[in-house]
Design a protein around this motif. Structure first.
Motif, mmCIF file in Angstrom:
data_model
loop_
_atom_site.group_PDB
_atom_site.id
_atom_site.type_symbol
_atom_site.label_atom_id
_atom_site.label_comp_id
_atom_site.label_asym_id
_atom_site.label_seq_id
_atom_site.Cartn_x
_atom_site.Cartn_y
_atom_site.Cartn_z
ATOM 1 N N PRO A 1 0.841 -1.077 0.174
ATOM 2 C CA PRO A 1 0.091 0.142 0.006
ATOM 3 C C PRO A 1 1.005 1.579 -0.015
ATOM 4 O O PRO A 1 0.610 2.189 -0.834
ATOM 5 C CB PRO A 1 -0.866 -0.080 1.128
ATOM 6 C CG PRO A 1 -0.917 -1.605 1.559
ATOM 7 C CD PRO A 1 0.341 -2.083 1.126
ATOM 8 N N ILE B 1 -2.946 -1.579 -8.650
ATOM 9 C CA ILE B 1 -4.011 -2.006 -7.890
ATOM 10 C C ILE B 1 -4.704 -2.890 -8.642
ATOM 11 O O ILE B 1 -5.335 -4.087 -8.162
ATOM 12 C CB ILE B 1 -5.273 -0.803 -7.942
ATOM 13 C CG1 ILE B 1 -4.625 0.273 -6.842
ATOM 14 C CG2 ILE B 1 -6.642 -1.155 -7.550
ATOM 15 C CD1 ILE B 1 -5.163 1.678 -7.031
ATOM 16 N N ALA C 1 -3.228 -6.275 -7.425
ATOM 17 C CA ALA C 1 -3.057 -6.282 -6.006
ATOM 18 C C ALA C 1 -2.915 -7.677 -5.424
ATOM 19 O O ALA C 1 -3.590 -8.718 -5.847
ATOM 20 C CB ALA C 1 -4.361 -5.610 -5.481
ATOM 21 N N LEU D 1 -5.657 -4.238 -0.281
ATOM 22 C CA LEU D 1 -6.341 -3.171 -0.848
ATOM 23 C C LEU D 1 -7.150 -2.319 0.214
ATOM 24 O O LEU D 1 -7.184 -1.135 0.422
ATOM 25 C CB LEU D 1 -7.330 -3.681 -1.785
ATOM 26 C CG LEU D 1 -6.975 -4.026 -3.042
ATOM 27 C CD1 LEU D 1 -7.963 -5.124 -3.844
ATOM 28 C CD2 LEU D 1 -6.828 -2.887 -3.904
ATOM 29 N N LEU E 1 -4.497 0.139 1.649
ATOM 30 C CA LEU E 1 -4.354 1.107 0.751
ATOM 31 C C LEU E 1 -5.834 2.223 1.047
ATOM 32 O O LEU E 1 -5.473 3.537 1.057
ATOM 33 C CB LEU E 1 -4.484 0.605 -0.602
ATOM 34 C CG LEU E 1 -4.309 1.953 -1.734
ATOM 35 C CD1 LEU E 1 -3.022 2.769 -1.420
ATOM 36 C CD2 LEU E 1 -4.503 1.296 -3.068
ATOM 37 N N GLU E 2 -6.727 1.804 1.065
ATOM 38 C CA GLU E 2 -7.830 2.683 1.258
ATOM 39 C C GLU E 2 -7.699 3.297 2.452
ATOM 40 O O GLU E 2 -8.029 4.719 2.797
ATOM 41 C CB GLU E 2 -9.312 1.757 1.608
ATOM 42 C CG GLU E 2 -9.833 1.459 -0.087
ATOM 43 C CD GLU E 2 -11.323 0.707 0.477
ATOM 44 O OE1 GLU E 2 -12.164 0.856 -0.415
ATOM 45 O OE2 GLU E 2 -11.400 -0.111 1.320
ATOM 46 N N THR F 1 -8.551 10.193 -0.733
ATOM 47 C CA THR F 1 -9.569 9.512 -1.186
ATOM 48 C C THR F 1 -10.479 10.526 -1.982
ATOM 49 O O THR F 1 -10.685 11.750 -1.383
ATOM 50 C CB THR F 1 -10.449 8.805 -0.259
ATOM 51 O OG1 THR F 1 -9.706 8.085 0.713
ATOM 52 C CG2 THR F 1 -11.725 8.113 -0.681
ATOM 53 N N ASP G 1 -10.231 5.759 -7.040
ATOM 54 C CA ASP G 1 -11.051 5.054 -6.405
ATOM 55 C C ASP G 1 -11.887 3.878 -6.967
ATOM 56 O O ASP G 1 -12.186 2.960 -6.602
ATOM 57 C CB ASP G 1 -11.969 6.092 -5.980
ATOM 58 C CG ASP G 1 -11.228 6.983 -5.168
ATOM 59 O OD1 ASP G 1 -10.289 6.853 -4.366
ATOM 60 O OD2 ASP G 1 -11.975 8.343 -5.137
ATOM 61 N N ILE H 1 -9.960 0.567 -7.248
ATOM 62 C CA ILE H 1 -9.853 -0.092 -5.823
ATOM 63 C C ILE H 1 -11.078 -0.917 -5.511
ATOM 64 O O ILE H 1 -11.276 -2.190 -5.337
ATOM 65 C CB ILE H 1 -9.610 0.847 -4.647
ATOM 66 C CG1 ILE H 1 -8.063 1.505 -4.740
ATOM 67 C CG2 ILE H 1 -9.954 0.192 -3.315
ATOM 68 C CD1 ILE H 1 -7.730 2.599 -3.900
ATOM 69 N N SER I 1 -11.254 -3.728 -7.965
ATOM 70 C CA SER I 1 -10.387 -4.968 -7.348
ATOM 71 C C SER I 1 -10.826 -5.434 -6.273
ATOM 72 O O SER I 1 -10.836 -6.954 -6.043
ATOM 73 C CB SER I 1 -9.036 -4.245 -7.259
ATOM 74 O OG SER I 1 -8.382 -4.021 -8.522
#
Length: 79
Positions: free
Chosen positions: A12, A31, A34, A40, A43-44, A53, A60, A63, A66
């Motif tokens: 991340p 991503i 990933a 993930l 990472l968020e 974000t 976005d 993500i 994925s």
């Protein structure tokens, strides 16, 4: 039995570095490949902490797609 705790993945942070360097296309490519849902989610979380974000709509979206793909049950498995 003792449960082992996995150390945090460096993945991340590397993707976040790509974003901070102004390379969202490379971040999206990472991503899409990933290693897993855990990375993930991390990472968020890091993006939210860095208030990134929503800055890149495509990131976005990548993500979310994925996470959906990695979380979905597999319909069949190879032999």
């Amino acid at each position: 039995m003792k449960k082992t705790v996995k150390p945090p993945s460096p993945w991340p942070g590397k993707v976040l570095a790509l974003l901070r360097a102004g390379n969202p296309a490379a971040a999206i490519a990472q991503i899409k490949v990933a290693p897993g849902v855990r990375e993930l989610r991390a990472l968020e979380k890091q993006m939210a902490e860095a208030q990134l974000t929503g800055k890149w709509r495509d990131v976005d979206l990548a993500i979310g797609e994925s996470l959906e793909a990695l979380s979905a049950p597999r319909l069949h498995r190879s032999p």
